[in-house]
Scaffold this active site. Structure first.
Site, PDB file in Angstrom:
ATOM      1  N   GLU A 133       0.777  -1.314   0.380  1.00  0.00           N
ATOM      2  CA  GLU A 133      -0.124  -0.024  -0.153  1.00  0.00           C
ATOM      3  C   GLU A 133       0.889   1.150  -0.260  1.00  0.00           C
ATOM      4  O   GLU A 133       1.495   1.845   0.305  1.00  0.00           O
ATOM      5  CB  GLU A 133      -1.167  -0.079   1.108  1.00  0.00           C
ATOM      6  CG  GLU A 133      -1.839   1.105   1.657  1.00  0.00           C
ATOM      7  CD  GLU A 133      -3.067   1.376   2.984  1.00  0.00           C
ATOM      8  OE1 GLU A 133      -3.041   0.239   3.418  1.00  0.00           O
ATOM      9  OE2 GLU A 133      -2.946   2.309   3.453  1.00  0.00           O
ATOM     10  N   GLU A 138      -2.594  11.642   2.926  1.00  0.00           N
ATOM     11  CA  GLU A 138      -3.187  11.614   4.251  1.00  0.00           C
ATOM     12  C   GLU A 138      -3.114  11.995   5.982  1.00  0.00           C
ATOM     13  O   GLU A 138      -1.826  12.514   6.306  1.00  0.00           O
ATOM     14  CB  GLU A 138      -2.672   9.558   4.934  1.00  0.00           C
ATOM     15  CG  GLU A 138      -4.049   9.002   5.848  1.00  0.00           C
ATOM     16  CD  GLU A 138      -3.238   7.487   6.335  1.00  0.00           C
ATOM     17  OE1 GLU A 138      -2.662   7.319   5.519  1.00  0.00           O
ATOM     18  OE2 GLU A 138      -4.842   6.503   6.308  1.00  0.00           O
TER      19      GLU A 138
END
Ligand SMILES: *[C@@H]1O[C@H](CO)[C@@H](O)[C@H](O)[C@H]1NC(C)=O
Ligand SMILES: *[C@@H]1O[C@H](CO)[C@@H](O)[C@H](O)[C@H]1NC(C)=O
Length: 317
Positions: A133, A138
């Site tokens: 990932e 974020e």
């Protein structure tokens, strides 16, 4: 005389010199996000107080609005929720195509902010964490700066010599060894996330994934050093001209081929859950008091600013 073999190796030399030049394979603008991405109406694996809508419902409720050169993706900001019912309406878009070595450039005008918000621009493989990932953007609660992260299985670390402007939070990317945290790098620019990102008009996030690792760049809107190929969403880009990345995850002690598979690109917004909802984190943010879940249920108005406004996404391979 030139043998075919010599010609081939000459070609390969040129290849490696041009290894930082990438050609645009996909461009997503406005309604192209509706045809190129699926809305995933699934439960949030990180336990957010969220209700991800399918595309038809999201468009009908204006959670998703695609028109011209604008994609707006927002949280429901008008409905009070029953504590026993589903979470707050939101979106999770996932690209239909998958990508291995590639470059992504996101031109984002506004990102979700507010108490309990947890937005992300990221990529991952169908078999998680075996296929890895990459989190490009974020953060939580609209505060602080952006964090870029790799999540992998055991045997991927990013120590050694790294050339980057961000601050490393850890070098072991193995989710099992880090309580799912992975190896993160914090941007030192407050304009890279939340309120300050938005008040500056947003900016550009870019990511390069190659056999030599992963790099993430961020340029705030109006910065004087935005490369022209990034600014213009050009049909080809040369990452060698982009300057020092914010985050550098070299492959020196992380074999890319064995830790990263084909990735789908995801843009989503969840609320509370495993990160944003931790009381110690939630209550440490300006103006976020009480319980994160109570705020999501009872204060729809606190999600007025919980939306993405995306100008475009370009993919290069
Ligand atoms: C949405 O984004 C967050 C942040 O990256 C992630 O942890 C969460 O699992 C995502 N939700 C879904 C359903 O993918
Ligand atoms: C839907 O959202 C867009 C973008 O925020 C807005 O311009 C438009 O007026 C909204 N449409 C309705 C019917 O509310």
């Amino acid at each position: 005389m030139f043998s075919t073999g010599a010609l081939l190796s000459l070609t390969c030399l040129v290849c490696s010199v041009l290894g930082t030049t990438w050609k645009q394979s996909d461009s997503y603008v406005g309604t192209q996000f509706l045809s190129g991405f699926d809305h995933m109406a699934i439960a949030d694996p990180t336990h957010g107080r969220v209700n991800y809508l399918d595309q038809a419902t999201a468009v009908q409720k204006n959670i998703t609005y695609a028109h011209g050169n604008t994609l707006i993706l927002r949280a429901d900001h008008t409905t009070k929720l029953s504590a026993s019912g589903p979470g707050r309406d939101s979106f999770r878009l996932m690209s239909k195509k998958t990508y291995t070595n590639h470059v992504t450039v996101w031109n984002v005008r506004h990102m979700p902010r507010g108490c309990g918000t947890w937005p992300a621009l990221w990529e991952f493989g169908a078999n998680w964490p075996a296929q890895g990932e990459v989190d490009i953007m974020e953060g939580v609660n609209g505060h602080g700066s952006n964090q870029a992260t790799l999540h992998t299985t055991a045997g991927c670390t990013v120590g050694g010599s790294r050339s980057m402007t961000g601050t490393s939070l850890g070098t072991n990317c193995d989710v099992a060894a880090t309580g799912n945290a992975g190896c993160s790098v914090f941007d030192t620019s407050s304009k890279s996330f939340g309120i300050n990102f938005n008040s500056n008009g947003g900016g550009f996030f870019a990511m390069e994934r190659s056999s030599s690792g992963v790099k993430v760049w961020f340029w705030p809107r109006h910065a004087s050093n935005i490369p022209s190929d990034v600014l213009n969403g050009a049909t080809s880009v040369n990452t060698a001209n982009w300057g020092t990345p914010m985050a550098d995850f070299p492959s020196t002690s992380c074999d890319m081929a064995s830790h990263f598979g084909p990735h789908n690109i995801v843009i989503n917004l969840t609320f509370c859950g495993d990160w944003a909802g931790q009381a110690a984190i939630y209550n440490s943010q300006d103006g976020c008091s009480g319980s994160c879940v109570d705020n999501v249920n009872n204060n729809p108005g606190s999600f007025d600013w919980a939306y993405f406004d995306v100008a475009w996404l370009k993919i290069y391979q």
